[in-house]
Design a protein around this motif. Structure first.
Motif, PDB file in Angstrom:
ATOM      1  N   LEU A  88      71.524  -5.397  14.940  1.00 46.75           N
ATOM      2  CA  LEU A  88      70.407  -4.850  15.714  1.00 46.75           C
ATOM      3  C   LEU A  88      69.415  -4.191  14.770  1.00 46.75           C
ATOM      4  O   LEU A  88      69.792  -3.370  13.935  1.00 46.75           O
ATOM      5  CB  LEU A  88      70.924  -3.825  16.726  1.00 46.75           C
ATOM      6  CG  LEU A  88      71.977  -4.350  17.703  1.00 46.75           C
ATOM      7  CD1 LEU A  88      72.540  -3.200  18.530  1.00 46.75           C
ATOM      8  CD2 LEU A  88      71.390  -5.433  18.596  1.00 46.75           C
ATOM      9  N   HIS A  89      68.156  -4.561  14.901  1.00 46.17           N
ATOM     10  CA  HIS A  89      67.099  -4.022  14.051  1.00 46.17           C
ATOM     11  C   HIS A  89      66.130  -3.227  14.920  1.00 46.17           C
ATOM     12  O   HIS A  89      65.516  -3.774  15.836  1.00 46.17           O
ATOM     13  CB  HIS A  89      66.365  -5.169  13.348  1.00 46.17           C
ATOM     14  CG  HIS A  89      65.219  -4.728  12.505  1.00 46.17           C
ATOM     15  ND1 HIS A  89      65.382  -3.931  11.401  1.00 46.17           N
ATOM     16  CD2 HIS A  89      63.895  -4.978  12.608  1.00 46.17           C
ATOM     17  CE1 HIS A  89      64.202  -3.707  10.852  1.00 46.17           C
ATOM     18  NE2 HIS A  89      63.285  -4.335  11.571  1.00 46.17           N
ATOM     19  N   ASP A  90      66.032  -1.931  14.648  1.00 48.13           N
ATOM     20  CA  ASP A  90      65.137  -1.060  15.411  1.00 48.13           C
ATOM     21  C   ASP A  90      63.691  -1.276  14.997  1.00 48.13           C
ATOM     22  O   ASP A  90      63.382  -1.448  13.815  1.00 48.13           O
ATOM     23  CB  ASP A  90      65.498   0.412  15.183  1.00 48.13           C
ATOM     24  CG  ASP A  90      66.833   0.777  15.803  1.00 48.13           C
ATOM     25  OD1 ASP A  90      67.201   0.162  16.820  1.00 48.13           O
ATOM     26  OD2 ASP A  90      67.506   1.669  15.271  1.00 48.13           O
ATOM     27  N   LEU A  91      62.809  -1.236  15.978  1.00 47.49           N
ATOM     28  CA  LEU A  91      61.367  -1.327  15.769  1.00 47.49           C
ATOM     29  C   LEU A  91      60.712  -0.125  16.457  1.00 47.49           C
ATOM     30  O   LEU A  91      60.098  -0.270  17.522  1.00 47.49           O
ATOM     31  CB  LEU A  91      60.805  -2.632  16.340  1.00 47.49           C
ATOM     32  CG  LEU A  91      61.323  -3.924  15.734  1.00 47.49           C
ATOM     33  CD1 LEU A  91      60.871  -5.126  16.554  1.00 47.49           C
ATOM     34  CD2 LEU A  91      60.841  -4.047  14.301  1.00 47.49           C
ATOM     35  N   PRO A  92      60.837   1.074  15.874  1.00 46.71           N
ATOM     36  CA  PRO A  92      60.286   2.270  16.527  1.00 46.71           C
ATOM     37  C   PRO A  92      58.800   2.123  16.830  1.00 46.71           C
ATOM     38  O   PRO A  92      58.024   1.655  15.995  1.00 46.71           O
ATOM     39  CB  PRO A  92      60.514   3.378  15.493  1.00 46.71           C
ATOM     40  CG  PRO A  92      61.581   2.863  14.593  1.00 46.71           C
ATOM     41  CD  PRO A  92      61.411   1.368  14.572  1.00 46.71           C
ATOM     42  N   GLY A  93      58.427   2.497  18.045  1.00 46.55           N
ATOM     43  CA  GLY A  93      57.034   2.445  18.462  1.00 46.55           C
ATOM     44  C   GLY A  93      56.555   1.071  18.871  1.00 46.55           C
ATOM     45  O   GLY A  93      55.373   0.892  19.185  1.00 46.55           O
ATOM     46  N   GLN A 134      63.763  -3.220  19.826  1.00 41.76           N
ATOM     47  CA  GLN A 134      64.806  -3.763  18.957  1.00 41.76           C
ATOM     48  C   GLN A 134      64.714  -5.273  18.925  1.00 41.76           C
ATOM     49  O   GLN A 134      64.346  -5.905  19.921  1.00 41.76           O
ATOM     50  CB  GLN A 134      66.214  -3.401  19.460  1.00 41.76           C
ATOM     51  CG  GLN A 134      66.738  -2.096  19.005  1.00 41.76           C
ATOM     52  CD  GLN A 134      68.221  -1.948  19.379  1.00 41.76           C
ATOM     53  OE1 GLN A 134      68.686  -2.470  20.378  1.00 41.76           O
ATOM     54  NE2 GLN A 134      68.951  -1.232  18.556  1.00 41.76           N
ATOM     55  N   LEU A 135      65.076  -5.806  17.795  1.00 34.10           N
ATOM     56  CA  LEU A 135      65.243  -7.252  17.646  1.00 34.10           C
ATOM     57  C   LEU A 135      66.687  -7.521  17.262  1.00 34.10           C
ATOM     58  O   LEU A 135      67.317  -6.709  16.588  1.00 34.10           O
ATOM     59  CB  LEU A 135      64.360  -7.799  16.524  1.00 34.10           C
ATOM     60  CG  LEU A 135      62.870  -7.888  16.739  1.00 34.10           C
ATOM     61  CD1 LEU A 135      62.184  -8.370  15.464  1.00 34.10           C
ATOM     62  CD2 LEU A 135      62.548  -8.816  17.894  1.00 34.10           C
ATOM     63  N   GLY A 136      67.185  -8.657  17.654  1.00 34.43           N
ATOM     64  CA  GLY A 136      68.458  -9.116  17.138  1.00 34.43           C
ATOM     65  C   GLY A 136      68.173  -9.944  15.895  1.00 34.43           C
ATOM     66  O   GLY A 136      67.252 -10.748  15.885  1.00 34.43           O
ATOM     67  N   VAL A 150      68.629  -6.538  24.132  1.00 32.61           N
ATOM     68  CA  VAL A 150      67.791  -7.234  23.152  1.00 32.61           C
ATOM     69  C   VAL A 150      67.606  -8.670  23.630  1.00 32.61           C
ATOM     70  O   VAL A 150      68.585  -9.398  23.789  1.00 32.61           O
ATOM     71  CB  VAL A 150      68.439  -7.200  21.749  1.00 32.61           C
ATOM     72  CG1 VAL A 150      67.680  -8.083  20.779  1.00 32.61           C
ATOM     73  CG2 VAL A 150      68.515  -5.771  21.241  1.00 32.61           C
ATOM     74  N   GLN A 151      66.362  -9.046  23.857  1.00 32.21           N
ATOM     75  CA  GLN A 151      66.054 -10.385  24.348  1.00 32.21           C
ATOM     76  C   GLN A 151      65.449 -11.289  23.271  1.00 32.21           C
ATOM     77  O   GLN A 151      65.418 -12.498  23.431  1.00 32.21           O
ATOM     78  CB  GLN A 151      65.084 -10.303  25.532  1.00 32.21           C
ATOM     79  CG  GLN A 151      65.627  -9.489  26.687  1.00 32.21           C
ATOM     80  CD  GLN A 151      66.964 -10.003  27.193  1.00 32.21           C
ATOM     81  OE1 GLN A 151      67.138 -11.205  27.400  1.00 32.21           O
ATOM     82  NE2 GLN A 151      67.930  -9.123  27.390  1.00 32.21           N
TER      83      GLN A 151
END
Length: 156
Positions: A78-83, A88-90, A123-124
Motif C-alpha cells: 500500500l502506497h500512501d498519497l497524502p492530500g 492510497q494506491l496499490g 484501494v481501487q
C-alpha cells in the motif's frame, strides 16, 4: 487430452520463502540490468526482507500452488498519497512464475488475489513496477488493461 490444471492461490507462509527465493532469483537473472547486480547473498537477503514483509499489514505476498507445488508468487504493498484522491494506491512490485513450464491462468489468478487484498484496504487503483525491457511482462499487464502512466528514470 490433458486434464486442466487446478491452481490454488493463498497467502505466503514463512516455509514458502526458500522456494519463492528460487523463483525470484531465476526471474531476476532473466531480467538482468547492467545497472544492478545480484549480491553474493541475494537469496538470503531476499528471504530476510520477505520474512519481515509477512508480518506487516501494509504488504501482501500470495503464492500460486498446483498439485502441492508452488508455481509462482506476486507481491504488493500500500502506497500512501497524502492530500490526493485516491489517498492510497496499490503497488504490485514483484511477480514470478516458474519459467520451466506454462501455467495457464496462474498470473491472472495472482493479480486477482492482490486486487482483492487491495480492495480490503479500500484501494481501487493499482500500479505495476516492471522493467521497460520486459516484453513478456509488458504484454501480460497490458492484456489486463494496464496503461502507461509514469516514467521511471535512472539517476546516478
Amino acid at each position: 487430452m490433458l486434464a486442466a490444471m487446478t491452481i490454488m492461490i493463498r497467502r505466503a507462509e514463512p516455509d514458502d520463502l526458500p522456494t519463492l527465493a528460487t523463483l525470484w532469483y531465476e526471474k531476476t537473472l532473466l531480467q538482468a540490468d547492467v545497472r544492478l547486480r545480484l549480491a553474493p547473498n541475494a537469496r538470503a537477503a531476499w528471504i530476510t526482507a520477505q520474512t519481515a514483509h509477512l508480518t506487516t499489514d501494509q504488504r501482501a505476498l500470495f503464492v500460486a500452488v498446483s498439485d502441492d507445488v508452488i508455481i509462482g508468487y506476486a507481491a504488493g504493498w500500500l502506497h500512501d498519497l497524502p492530500g490526493m484522491m485516491p489517498a492510497q494506491l496499490g503497488v504490485i512490485d514483484d511477480m514470478a512464475l516458474d519459467a520451466h513450464q506454462y501455467h495457464s491462468g496462474a498470473g491472472r489468478a495472482l493479480v486477482v488475489a492482490l486486487r482483492a487484498w487491495f480492495a480490503t484496504h479500500d484501494v481501487q487503483r493499482c500500479v505495476v513496477w516492471l522493467p521497460r525491457a520486459d516484453a513478456i511482462g509488458q504484454a501480460f499487464w497490458r492484456s489486463l488493461g494496464a496503461q502507461d502512466w509514469i516514467d521511471g528514470l535512472w539517476l546516478k
